[in-house]
Motif scaffolding. Structure first.
Motif: not given
Length: 72
Positions: A13-28, A30-40
């Motif tokens: 249930k962890q985020l692996l990636g995102s296709y959205s250049a506008e929000v890449i910092q937030v996605a990165a 979330c990935i670096a902190t190994q957040m689960k999708i329900q936490d996001i």
């Protein structure tokens, strides 16, 4: 309208990636902190901004995968 596609590991249930250049910092972050999708999905992100698209996409994924979100 903002396009935001999130890629989630079904098993962990962890985020692996995102296709959205506008929000890449937030996605990165979330990935670096190994957040689960329900936490996001529960993140309090600014609205109306591009970053809100991540939380909205995560909420949709939780509904689709039938993942219970933590209670606020």
């Amino acid at each position: 309208m903002v396009f935001c596609k999130l890629i989630v590991n079904k098993k962990t249930k962890q985020l692996l990636g995102s296709y959205s250049a506008e929000v890449i910092q937030v996605a990165a972050t979330c990935i670096a902190t190994q957040m689960k999708i329900q936490d996001i999905a529960e993140l309090e992100l600014a609205f109306p901004t591009f970053t809100e698209a991540i939380a909205m996409a995560a909420q949709r994924i939780c509904r689709k995968m039938r993942i219970d979100q933590p209670e606020s």
